[in-house]
Design a protein around this motif. Structure first.
Motif, PDB file in Angstrom:
ATOM      1  N   GLY A 196       0.815  -1.242   0.040  1.00 53.21           N
ATOM      2  CA  GLY A 196      -0.163  -0.101  -0.098  1.00 53.21           C
ATOM      3  C   GLY A 196       0.859   1.217  -0.114  1.00 53.21           C
ATOM      4  N   ALA A 197       1.816   1.198   0.676  1.00 52.98           N
ATOM      5  CA  ALA A 197       2.863   2.412   0.560  1.00 52.98           C
ATOM      6  C   ALA A 197       3.463   2.861  -0.610  1.00 52.98           C
ATOM      7  CB  ALA A 197       4.111   2.306   1.693  1.00 52.98           C
ATOM      8  N   THR A 198       3.837   1.565  -1.359  1.00 51.59           N
ATOM      9  CA  THR A 198       4.295   1.979  -2.741  1.00 51.59           C
ATOM     10  C   THR A 198       3.105   2.331  -3.654  1.00 51.59           C
ATOM     11  OG1 THR A 198       5.834  -0.104  -2.437  1.00 51.59           O
ATOM     12  CG2 THR A 198       5.506   0.631  -4.730  1.00 51.59           C
ATOM     13  N   ILE A 199       1.899   1.916  -3.581  1.00 54.26           N
ATOM     14  CA  ILE A 199       0.855   2.123  -4.343  1.00 54.26           C
ATOM     15  C   ILE A 199       0.925   3.656  -4.083  1.00 54.26           C
ATOM     16  CG2 ILE A 199      -1.394   2.228  -4.791  1.00 54.26           C
ATOM     17  CD1 ILE A 199      -1.249  -0.969  -3.999  1.00 54.26           C
ATOM     18  N   ALA A 200       0.868   4.153  -2.867  1.00 56.03           N
ATOM     19  CA  ALA A 200       0.393   5.460  -2.489  1.00 56.03           C
ATOM     20  C   ALA A 200       1.818   6.326  -3.101  1.00 56.03           C
ATOM     21  CB  ALA A 200       0.477   5.554  -1.076  1.00 56.03           C
ATOM     22  N   ARG A 201       2.815   5.944  -3.173  1.00 58.88           N
ATOM     23  CA  ARG A 201       3.761   6.727  -3.684  1.00 58.88           C
ATOM     24  C   ARG A 201       3.582   6.943  -5.135  1.00 58.88           C
ATOM     25  NH1 ARG A 201       7.164   4.050   0.211  1.00 58.88           N
ATOM     26  NH2 ARG A 201       7.867   2.495  -1.478  1.00 58.88           N
ATOM     27  N   VAL A 202       3.541   5.770  -5.935  1.00 58.19           N
ATOM     28  CA  VAL A 202       3.017   6.001  -7.444  1.00 58.19           C
ATOM     29  C   VAL A 202       1.884   6.979  -7.472  1.00 58.19           C
ATOM     30  CG1 VAL A 202       2.204   4.719  -9.203  1.00 58.19           C
ATOM     31  CG2 VAL A 202       3.953   3.612  -7.905  1.00 58.19           C
ATOM     32  N   ALA A 203       0.739   6.805  -6.926  1.00 59.49           N
ATOM     33  CA  ALA A 203      -0.368   7.616  -7.161  1.00 59.49           C
ATOM     34  C   ALA A 203      -0.080   9.141  -6.688  1.00 59.49           C
ATOM     35  CB  ALA A 203      -1.628   7.402  -6.160  1.00 59.49           C
ATOM     36  N   ALA A 204       0.577   9.169  -5.802  1.00 58.64           N
ATOM     37  CA  ALA A 204       1.277  10.688  -5.488  1.00 58.64           C
ATOM     38  C   ALA A 204       1.923  11.373  -6.702  1.00 58.64           C
ATOM     39  CB  ALA A 204       2.060  10.922  -4.151  1.00 58.64           C
ATOM     40  N   GLN A 205       2.517  10.691  -7.475  1.00 57.76           N
ATOM     41  CA  GLN A 205       3.240  11.015  -8.518  1.00 57.76           C
ATOM     42  C   GLN A 205       2.246  11.359  -9.655  1.00 57.76           C
ATOM     43  OE1 GLN A 205       6.302   7.999  -8.823  1.00 57.76           O
ATOM     44  NE2 GLN A 205       7.531   8.609  -7.064  1.00 57.76           N
ATOM     45  N   LYS A 206       1.310  10.669  -9.722  1.00 63.68           N
ATOM     46  CA  LYS A 206       0.351  10.653 -10.941  1.00 63.68           C
ATOM     47  C   LYS A 206      -1.258  11.177 -10.355  1.00 63.68           C
ATOM     48  CE  LYS A 206       3.272   7.444 -13.303  1.00 63.68           C
ATOM     49  NZ  LYS A 206       3.203   6.095 -14.071  1.00 63.68           N
ATOM     50  N   PRO A 207      -1.206  12.254  -9.679  1.00 62.85           N
ATOM     51  CA  PRO A 207      -2.513  12.455  -9.052  1.00 62.85           C
ATOM     52  C   PRO A 207      -3.671  12.407  -9.957  1.00 62.85           C
ATOM     53  CG  PRO A 207      -1.248  14.347  -9.281  1.00 62.85           C
ATOM     54  CD  PRO A 207      -0.161  13.278  -9.575  1.00 62.85           C
ATOM     55  N   GLU A 208      -3.562  12.698 -11.159  1.00 66.54           N
ATOM     56  CA  GLU A 208      -4.566  12.640 -12.157  1.00 66.54           C
ATOM     57  C   GLU A 208      -5.242  11.346 -12.596  1.00 66.54           C
ATOM     58  OE1 GLU A 208      -1.153  11.753 -14.297  1.00 66.54           O
ATOM     59  OE2 GLU A 208      -1.610  13.400 -13.011  1.00 66.54           O
ATOM     60  N   ALA A 209      -4.513  10.340 -12.247  1.00 66.77           N
ATOM     61  CA  ALA A 209      -4.814   8.994 -12.605  1.00 66.77           C
ATOM     62  C   ALA A 209      -6.094   8.583 -11.657  1.00 66.77           C
ATOM     63  CB  ALA A 209      -3.801   8.033 -12.477  1.00 66.77           C
ATOM     64  N   ASP A 210      -6.765   7.589 -12.185  1.00 70.20           N
ATOM     65  CA  ASP A 210      -7.938   6.686 -11.659  1.00 70.20           C
ATOM     66  C   ASP A 210      -7.148   5.699 -10.746  1.00 70.20           C
ATOM     67  OD1 ASP A 210     -10.187   8.355 -12.472  1.00 70.20           O
ATOM     68  OD2 ASP A 210     -10.119   7.276 -14.194  1.00 70.20           O
ATOM     69  N   LEU A 211      -8.061   5.334  -9.762  1.00 67.71           N
ATOM     70  CA  LEU A 211      -7.425   4.317  -8.836  1.00 67.71           C
ATOM     71  C   LEU A 211      -8.342   2.822  -8.994  1.00 67.71           C
ATOM     72  CD1 LEU A 211      -6.265   6.302  -5.962  1.00 67.71           C
ATOM     73  CD2 LEU A 211      -4.573   5.708  -7.697  1.00 67.71           C
ATOM     74  N   LEU A 212      -7.618   2.034  -9.251  1.00 70.51           N
ATOM     75  CA  LEU A 212      -8.431   0.664  -9.141  1.00 70.51           C
ATOM     76  C   LEU A 212      -7.808  -0.293  -8.282  1.00 70.51           C
ATOM     77  CD1 LEU A 212     -10.605  -1.243  -9.532  1.00 70.51           C
ATOM     78  CD2 LEU A 212      -9.758  -1.835 -11.825  1.00 70.51           C
ATOM     79  N   LEU A 213      -7.980  -0.294  -6.975  1.00 66.16           N
ATOM     80  CA  LEU A 213      -7.057  -1.128  -6.097  1.00 66.16           C
ATOM     81  C   LEU A 213      -7.597  -2.111  -5.179  1.00 66.16           C
ATOM     82  CD1 LEU A 213      -5.404   2.400  -4.668  1.00 66.16           C
ATOM     83  CD2 LEU A 213      -4.504   0.898  -6.704  1.00 66.16           C
ATOM     84  N   TYR A 214      -6.876  -3.220  -5.094  1.00 66.10           N
ATOM     85  CA  TYR A 214      -7.579  -4.159  -4.217  1.00 66.10           C
ATOM     86  C   TYR A 214      -7.643  -3.836  -2.630  1.00 66.10           C
ATOM     87  CZ  TYR A 214      -7.432  -8.164  -7.735  1.00 66.10           C
ATOM     88  OH  TYR A 214      -7.622  -8.884  -8.591  1.00 66.10           O
ATOM     89  N   SER A 215      -8.705  -4.403  -2.117  1.00 71.97           N
ATOM     90  CA  SER A 215      -9.025  -3.972  -0.779  1.00 71.97           C
ATOM     91  C   SER A 215      -7.696  -4.791   0.130  1.00 71.97           C
ATOM     92  CB  SER A 215     -10.109  -4.730  -0.236  1.00 71.97           C
ATOM     93  OG  SER A 215     -10.114  -6.248  -0.533  1.00 71.97           O
ATOM     94  N   GLY A 216      -7.399  -3.959   1.146  1.00 76.70           N
ATOM     95  CA  GLY A 216      -6.407  -4.358   2.076  1.00 76.70           C
ATOM     96  C   GLY A 216      -4.995  -3.677   1.832  1.00 76.70           C
ATOM     97  N   SER A 217      -4.909  -3.052   0.558  1.00 81.99           N
ATOM     98  CA  SER A 217      -3.618  -2.266   0.115  1.00 81.99           C
ATOM     99  C   SER A 217      -4.175  -0.839  -0.468  1.00 81.99           C
ATOM    100  CB  SER A 217      -2.607  -2.761  -0.634  1.00 81.99           C
ATOM    101  OG  SER A 217      -3.475  -3.293  -1.794  1.00 81.99           O
ATOM    102  N   ALA A 218      -5.554  -0.521  -0.404  1.00 77.69           N
ATOM    103  CA  ALA A 218      -6.038   0.645  -0.914  1.00 77.69           C
ATOM    104  C   ALA A 218      -5.850   1.859  -0.168  1.00 77.69           C
ATOM    105  CB  ALA A 218      -7.435   0.468  -1.585  1.00 77.69           C
ATOM    106  N   LEU A 219      -5.936   1.626   1.198  1.00 79.75           N
ATOM    107  CA  LEU A 219      -6.273   2.847   1.980  1.00 79.75           C
ATOM    108  C   LEU A 219      -5.223   4.050   1.808  1.00 79.75           C
ATOM    109  CD1 LEU A 219      -7.836   4.188   4.079  1.00 79.75           C
ATOM    110  CD2 LEU A 219      -6.527   2.868   5.915  1.00 79.75           C
ATOM    111  N   GLN A 220      -4.019   3.664   1.786  1.00 80.06           N
ATOM    112  CA  GLN A 220      -2.845   4.905   1.866  1.00 80.06           C
ATOM    113  C   GLN A 220      -2.909   5.642   0.748  1.00 80.06           C
ATOM    114  OE1 GLN A 220      -0.332   1.572   2.907  1.00 80.06           O
ATOM    115  NE2 GLN A 220       1.003   2.724   3.525  1.00 80.06           N
ATOM    116  N   ALA A 221      -3.359   5.140  -0.569  1.00 76.40           N
ATOM    117  CA  ALA A 221      -3.615   5.775  -1.903  1.00 76.40           C
ATOM    118  C   ALA A 221      -4.823   6.603  -1.833  1.00 76.40           C
ATOM    119  CB  ALA A 221      -3.433   4.930  -2.934  1.00 76.40           C
ATOM    120  N   PHE A 222      -5.805   5.834  -1.216  1.00 77.30           N
ATOM    121  CA  PHE A 222      -6.962   6.683  -1.390  1.00 77.30           C
ATOM    122  C   PHE A 222      -7.137   7.752  -0.432  1.00 77.30           C
ATOM    123  CE2 PHE A 222     -10.298   2.843  -2.308  1.00 77.30           C
ATOM    124  CZ  PHE A 222     -10.017   2.741  -3.383  1.00 77.30           C
TER     125      PHE A 222
END
Length: 405
Positions: free
Chosen positions: A92-118
């Motif tokens: 989830g921490a890695t996903i959140a870092r990637v999402a922060a670098q691309k804030p305009e992207a939509d997120l489709l994340l599996y439960s359990g590791s989605a919270l930090q990016a959400f």
């Protein structure tokens, strides 16, 4: 409209990120390890799909490292629980870092590791892929529909022991704009958590293309039944043992292929005729068991879907499973898919007797099984995922010719 997708391991055969890649809507896929991206691990060479180019993948070394002790112990046959919390937190921490670098992207994340990016700065949509039943819904179901609850000290589920799982789930659902899940039962859990039913898409899992087996390949007088999965109470294995004891079927055998099992359930099965515990199998060994079995049994009390249902169907098995599995969403005819009440010994006894009574040594119904397996394909699952993501459901002709199952 490009998506960041994240999940651990080769879950669901990479079909969720592949669904987006087919229509050029996959920005980045975040996972623990993907073959062809960085160094190669020979034992993990299967961790890839032709539908996802490795250049689209970002690996989480923290999640990968957290699993290494588990893998070492598992390979030397020691019983050890998967380090879910540590793995999902690092992924989830890695996903959140990637999402922060691309804030305009939509997120489709599996439960359990989605919270930090959400919780991050993303301006795109937040879609939750709920692959397992809501934790509190599992706890509530186990406490209300089990005929054998308390008969023995069955192993308790992680959802019962760790309140943090439910807390994270609540936060993920509250932040999600919508959700995709694999079964109507999982959808019920999301609704119980407060999500609007209109915002939930059910995408039943598919399976591999069937290899049609000659009709006489399984000829024989004995009806072979098979259970594949964790040998625990949530999977209804204790219910199955008792139902098998009471049914006292003639000319029928039950093989239990378990990645791990509750020792209380194994002890509970002592003296019950025609039950065989065979322990962990490789993927190919499981498929071989399915090819020679007549019926796969999955009497789960709470199940996100039960991928073994689709896999067994592709190998020519009939199915028996509870209402709290994905069998109800597969829409099979009654002679191929017997649905029983979860947690009910009497209902399962009746279902087992129905299977035994309709068994044909030459299995003339096998062609119809393969027909339904072809209908319930991974391609159909991917279309439903795209529907849930608000994307075009159909792919271009070139992609269709190249698609792999």
């Amino acid at each position: 409209m490009n998506f960041i997708v994240g999940h651990n391991r080769d879950r669901d055969s990479y079909q969720v990120p592949a669904a987006l890649a087919e229509v050029s809507a996959l920005e980045t896929f975040v996972t623990d390890y993907y073959e062809g991206r960085g160094f190669s691990v020979p034992t993990l060479s299967h961790r890839r799909t032709p539908l996802i180019d490795a250049s689209r993948v970002r690996q989480s070394w923290g999640a990968f490292a957290a699993q290494l002790p588990y893998e070492v112990k598992r390979r030397i046959k020691r019983s050890v629980d998967f380090p879910t919390v540590a793995v999902e937190s690092r992924l989830g921490a890695t996903i959140a870092r990637v999402a922060a670098q691309k804030p305009e992207a939509d997120l489709l994340l599996y439960s359990g590791s989605a919270l930090q990016a959400f919780q991050g700065p993303s301006t795109g949509r937040r879609i939750l892929f709920q692959y397992q039943v809501s934790p509190q819904f599992i706890v509530d179901t186990l406490s209300t529909v089990d005929d054998l609850q308390g008969v023995r000290p069955w192993l308790r589920e992680a959802e019962e022991l760790d309140p943090g799982m439910q807390e994270q789930h609540v936060a993920e659902v509250n932040l999600a704009d919508s959700a995709v899940c694999a079964s109507s039962f999982t959808k019920r859990g999301l609704i119980a958590q407060g999500m609007d039913p209109e915002n939930i898409t059910v995408a039943p899992y598919g399976g591999p293309r069937p290899e049609r087996i000659p009709e006489d390949a399984a000829a024989g007088p004995t009806c072979s039944m098979l259970f594949v999965g964790q040998g625990i109470a949530r999977k209804g294995l204790h219910i199955l043992v008792e139902a098998w004891r009471r049914a006292a079927l003639k000319n029928a055998t039950l093989t239990l292929v378990t990645s791990r099992h509750d020792p209380e359930i194994e002890d509970f099965a002592r003296g019950v005729p025609n039950i065989n515990f065979v322990g962990r199998h490789s993927k190919q060994e499981v498929l071989a068991r399915m090819r020679t079995a007549d019926t796969l049994l999955l009497p789960s009390i709470a199940e996100g879907f039960g991928l073994v249902l689709s896999e067994a169907l592709s190998q020519g098995c009939r199915l028996l499973a509870s209402f709290n599995t994905g069998l109800v969403d597969m829409e099979l005819p009654e002679n191929l898919g017997v649905v029983v009440e979860p947690g009910s010994v009497d209902s399962l006894v009746e279902g087992l007797q129905r299977i035994a009574d309709t068994y044909e040594p030459r299995r003339s119904y096998r062609d119809l099984v393969f027909d339904h397996s072809e209908r319930l394909s991974w391609a159909g699952f991917r279309r439903k995922v795209r529907q849930g993501a608000g994307l075009p459901t159909e792919i271009g002709e070139t992609a269709r010719l190249e698609e792999g199952e």
